[in-house]
Write a protein that holds these residues in place. Structure first.
Motif, PDB file in Angstrom:
ATOM      1  N   PHE A 118      45.892 -33.881  36.373  1.00  0.00           N
ATOM      2  CA  PHE A 118      46.657 -34.789  35.527  1.00  0.00           C
ATOM      3  C   PHE A 118      46.674 -36.281  36.402  1.00  0.00           C
ATOM      4  O   PHE A 118      47.418 -37.252  36.182  1.00  0.00           O
ATOM      5  N   GLY A 119      45.667 -36.462  37.102  1.00  0.00           N
ATOM      6  CA  GLY A 119      45.620 -37.745  37.792  1.00  0.00           C
ATOM      7  C   GLY A 119      46.665 -38.106  38.868  1.00  0.00           C
ATOM      8  O   GLY A 119      47.094 -39.333  38.993  1.00  0.00           O
ATOM      9  N   ARG A 120      47.486 -37.036  39.412  1.00  0.00           N
ATOM     10  CA  ARG A 120      48.371 -37.375  40.418  1.00  0.00           C
ATOM     11  C   ARG A 120      47.819 -36.848  41.687  1.00  0.00           C
ATOM     12  O   ARG A 120      48.779 -36.471  42.749  1.00  0.00           O
ATOM     13  N   LEU A 130      53.880 -37.401  27.389  1.00  0.00           N
ATOM     14  CA  LEU A 130      52.407 -37.379  27.982  1.00  0.00           C
ATOM     15  C   LEU A 130      51.582 -38.548  27.889  1.00  0.00           C
ATOM     16  O   LEU A 130      51.219 -39.164  26.896  1.00  0.00           O
ATOM     17  N   VAL A 131      51.590 -39.376  29.020  1.00  0.00           N
ATOM     18  CA  VAL A 131      50.580 -40.329  28.709  1.00  0.00           C
ATOM     19  C   VAL A 131      49.590 -40.353  29.984  1.00  0.00           C
ATOM     20  O   VAL A 131      49.889 -40.328  30.985  1.00  0.00           O
ATOM     21  N   PRO A 132      48.219 -40.319  29.387  1.00  0.00           N
ATOM     22  CA  PRO A 132      47.179 -40.209  30.447  1.00  0.00           C
ATOM     23  C   PRO A 132      47.402 -41.383  31.448  1.00  0.00           C
ATOM     24  O   PRO A 132      47.319 -42.481  30.991  1.00  0.00           O
ATOM     25  N   GLN A 133      47.180 -41.093  32.720  1.00  0.00           N
ATOM     26  CA  GLN A 133      47.216 -42.254  33.811  1.00  0.00           C
ATOM     27  C   GLN A 133      45.773 -42.197  34.290  1.00  0.00           C
ATOM     28  O   GLN A 133      45.054 -41.343  34.242  1.00  0.00           O
ATOM     29  N   GLU A 134      45.575 -43.407  34.496  1.00  0.00           N
ATOM     30  CA  GLU A 134      44.009 -43.777  35.294  1.00  0.00           C
ATOM     31  C   GLU A 134      43.888 -43.282  36.403  1.00  0.00           C
ATOM     32  O   GLU A 134      44.835 -43.194  37.387  1.00  0.00           O
ATOM     33  N   ARG A 135      42.576 -42.559  36.853  1.00  0.00           N
ATOM     34  CA  ARG A 135      42.579 -41.938  38.059  1.00  0.00           C
ATOM     35  C   ARG A 135      42.573 -43.121  38.978  1.00  0.00           C
ATOM     36  O   ARG A 135      41.727 -44.166  38.612  1.00  0.00           O
ATOM     37  N   PRO A 136      42.722 -42.613  40.325  1.00  0.00           N
ATOM     38  CA  PRO A 136      42.613 -43.907  41.447  1.00  0.00           C
ATOM     39  C   PRO A 136      41.280 -43.844  41.875  1.00  0.00           C
ATOM     40  O   PRO A 136      40.405 -42.883  41.688  1.00  0.00           O
ATOM     41  N   HIS A 185      43.601 -29.769  30.010  1.00  0.00           N
ATOM     42  CA  HIS A 185      44.403 -31.330  30.399  1.00  0.00           C
ATOM     43  C   HIS A 185      43.647 -32.039  29.202  1.00  0.00           C
ATOM     44  O   HIS A 185      44.207 -32.960  28.824  1.00  0.00           O
ATOM     45  N   ALA A 186      42.379 -32.137  29.392  1.00  0.00           N
ATOM     46  CA  ALA A 186      41.505 -32.840  28.335  1.00  0.00           C
ATOM     47  C   ALA A 186      41.757 -32.678  26.788  1.00  0.00           C
ATOM     48  O   ALA A 186      41.918 -33.534  26.165  1.00  0.00           O
ATOM     49  N   LYS A 187      41.982 -31.387  26.425  1.00  0.00           N
ATOM     50  CA  LYS A 187      41.853 -31.128  25.030  1.00  0.00           C
ATOM     51  C   LYS A 187      43.193 -30.787  24.413  1.00  0.00           C
ATOM     52  O   LYS A 187      43.385 -31.641  23.363  1.00  0.00           O
ATOM     53  N   ASP A 188      44.206 -30.272  25.177  1.00  0.00           N
ATOM     54  CA  ASP A 188      45.505 -30.021  24.898  1.00  0.00           C
ATOM     55  C   ASP A 188      46.528 -30.079  25.993  1.00  0.00           C
ATOM     56  O   ASP A 188      46.722 -28.842  26.483  1.00  0.00           O
ATOM     57  N   PRO A 189      46.996 -31.262  26.305  1.00  0.00           N
ATOM     58  CA  PRO A 189      47.932 -31.349  27.809  1.00  0.00           C
ATOM     59  C   PRO A 189      49.091 -30.375  27.190  1.00  0.00           C
ATOM     60  O   PRO A 189      49.485 -29.889  28.428  1.00  0.00           O
ATOM     61  N   GLN A 190      49.714 -29.999  26.417  1.00  0.00           N
ATOM     62  CA  GLN A 190      50.827 -29.428  26.068  1.00  0.00           C
ATOM     63  C   GLN A 190      50.552 -27.774  26.379  1.00  0.00           C
ATOM     64  O   GLN A 190      51.165 -27.323  27.229  1.00  0.00           O
ATOM     65  N   ARG A 191      49.176 -27.341  26.223  1.00  0.00           N
ATOM     66  CA  ARG A 191      48.911 -26.120  26.532  1.00  0.00           C
ATOM     67  C   ARG A 191      48.591 -25.898  27.759  1.00  0.00           C
ATOM     68  O   ARG A 191      48.930 -24.927  28.539  1.00  0.00           O
ATOM     69  N   ALA A 192      48.089 -27.093  28.593  1.00  0.00           N
ATOM     70  CA  ALA A 192      47.878 -26.994  29.998  1.00  0.00           C
ATOM     71  C   ALA A 192      49.162 -26.712  30.548  1.00  0.00           C
ATOM     72  O   ALA A 192      49.076 -26.123  31.801  1.00  0.00           O
ATOM     73  N   HIS A 193      50.326 -27.542  30.122  1.00  0.00           N
ATOM     74  CA  HIS A 193      51.433 -27.362  31.105  1.00  0.00           C
ATOM     75  C   HIS A 193      52.032 -26.032  30.653  1.00  0.00           C
ATOM     76  O   HIS A 193      52.693 -25.340  31.712  1.00  0.00           O
ATOM     77  N   GLN A 194      51.833 -25.258  29.683  1.00  0.00           N
ATOM     78  CA  GLN A 194      52.044 -24.102  29.565  1.00  0.00           C
ATOM     79  C   GLN A 194      51.241 -22.841  30.553  1.00  0.00           C
ATOM     80  O   GLN A 194      51.861 -22.020  30.800  1.00  0.00           O
ATOM     81  N   GLU A 195      50.104 -23.180  30.394  1.00  0.00           N
ATOM     82  CA  GLU A 195      49.349 -22.460  31.567  1.00  0.00           C
ATOM     83  C   GLU A 195      49.775 -22.744  32.847  1.00  0.00           C
ATOM     84  O   GLU A 195      49.879 -21.695  33.605  1.00  0.00           O
ATOM     85  N   ILE A 196      50.155 -23.908  33.128  1.00  0.00           N
ATOM     86  CA  ILE A 196      50.590 -24.039  34.664  1.00  0.00           C
ATOM     87  C   ILE A 196      51.834 -23.389  34.840  1.00  0.00           C
ATOM     88  O   ILE A 196      52.124 -22.749  35.929  1.00  0.00           O
ATOM     89  N   ARG A 197      52.860 -23.273  33.846  1.00  0.00           N
ATOM     90  CA  ARG A 197      54.260 -22.613  33.978  1.00  0.00           C
ATOM     91  C   ARG A 197      53.751 -21.087  34.147  1.00  0.00           C
ATOM     92  O   ARG A 197      54.264 -20.324  34.964  1.00  0.00           O
ATOM     93  N   LYS A 198      52.909 -20.667  33.561  1.00  0.00           N
ATOM     94  CA  LYS A 198      52.286 -19.169  33.472  1.00  0.00           C
ATOM     95  C   LYS A 198      51.789 -18.830  34.927  1.00  0.00           C
ATOM     96  O   LYS A 198      52.154 -17.864  35.555  1.00  0.00           O
ATOM     97  N   LEU A 199      50.933 -19.565  35.413  1.00  0.00           N
ATOM     98  CA  LEU A 199      50.265 -19.758  36.879  1.00  0.00           C
ATOM     99  C   LEU A 199      51.222 -19.459  37.995  1.00  0.00           C
ATOM    100  O   LEU A 199      51.243 -19.161  38.915  1.00  0.00           O
ATOM    101  N   LEU A 200      52.279 -20.343  37.554  1.00  0.00           N
ATOM    102  CA  LEU A 200      53.372 -20.586  38.639  1.00  0.00           C
ATOM    103  C   LEU A 200      54.134 -19.213  38.768  1.00  0.00           C
ATOM    104  O   LEU A 200      54.416 -18.839  39.906  1.00  0.00           O
ATOM    105  N   VAL A 201      54.272 -18.597  37.768  1.00  0.00           N
ATOM    106  CA  VAL A 201      54.890 -17.239  37.662  1.00  0.00           C
ATOM    107  C   VAL A 201      54.005 -16.237  38.076  1.00  0.00           C
ATOM    108  O   VAL A 201      54.345 -15.491  39.276  1.00  0.00           O
ATOM    109  N   VAL A 202      52.760 -16.366  38.004  1.00  0.00           N
ATOM    110  CA  VAL A 202      51.679 -15.450  38.465  1.00  0.00           C
ATOM    111  C   VAL A 202      51.671 -15.389  39.780  1.00  0.00           C
ATOM    112  O   VAL A 202      51.746 -14.559  40.803  1.00  0.00           O
ATOM    113  N   LEU A 203      51.179 -16.705  40.222  1.00  0.00           N
ATOM    114  CA  LEU A 203      50.889 -16.864  41.636  1.00  0.00           C
ATOM    115  C   LEU A 203      51.935 -16.798  42.627  1.00  0.00           C
ATOM    116  O   LEU A 203      51.921 -16.488  43.679  1.00  0.00           O
TER     117      LEU A 203
END
Length: 198
Positions: free
Chosen positions: A132-134, A192-198, A56-74
């Motif tokens: 992702f600050g949500r 992809l716009v970083p949001q400030e954490r609450p 998420h910090a280095k490459d948000p696009q790759r982070a989303h790819q990883e999330i989709r993979k984990l969605l399939v796996v988990l």
């Protein structure tokens, strides 16, 4: 954790206030079995959480790819767990709970929906919402699920007993998964716009 307790750990005690003790037993046994199965997903969650946070910090696009993979796996692992519990429910109840718990079989089959639902909610909650600050959206979904569970218990449990409590538990988990999935899809439709954490 406190909010999720409104539809996780508190269910048996909530049910005890509106249903007879025998009905509570028919829900409590299967629920403990399913929760123990859900704990098997925990190691996978702990292993991949740092990687997604780093991406998420280095490459948000790759982070989303990883999330989709984990969605399939988990999601796949959760589905296998759920189907296994549903198919083997008579044997599991007989072996783990013993004779006299035959009425717990349909309850276990309803609760077998929890592993895939919880897996999806975990991916969107722990891998997307937190890094992702949500967090507020995550907390809102969990609190909505807890309130819904509290509202459903006195309505359906007195009439349907343990199966009704199982439906309430699954509905609460479904609210979390669906709410976060909708927010994720909506979020991905925006740049992809970083949001400030609450």
């Amino acid at each position: 954790r406190l909010s999720s307790g409104l539809y996780n750990q508190a269910n048996a005690s909530l049910m005890g206030r509106v249903a007879v003790q025998s009905s509570v037993s028919m829900f409590g046994g299967p629920e403990r079995l399913v929760r123990s199965v859900l704990n098997l997903l925990q190691p996978i969650t702990l292993v991949f959480m740092p990687r997604v946070s780093h991406l998420h910090a280095k490459d948000p696009q790759r982070a989303h790819q990883e999330i989709r993979k984990l969605l399939v796996v988990l999601g796949g692992v959760g589905t296998v767990f759920g189907l296994s519990l549903a198919v083997a429910a008579p044997w599991v109840v007989q072996t783990m709970l013993g004779p006299g718990y035959e009425d717990a079989i349909p309850v276990l089959r309803i609760l077998a929906l929890l592993p895939p639902t919880t897996a999806v909610g975990t991916v969107f909650g722990m891998y997307w919402a937190v890094p992702f600050g949500r967090e507020r959206a995550f907390l809102a979904a969990v609190m909505a699920a807890g309130v819904c569970n509290l509202a459903m218990v006195p309505i359906i449990v007195p009439r349907f007993g343990a199966p009704g409590m199982a439906v309430s538990a699954v509905t609460a988990e479904l609210i979390v998964a669906v709410s976060l999935a909708v927010l994720y899809v909506r979020d991905r439709a925006r740049p992809l716009v970083p949001q400030e954490r609450p």
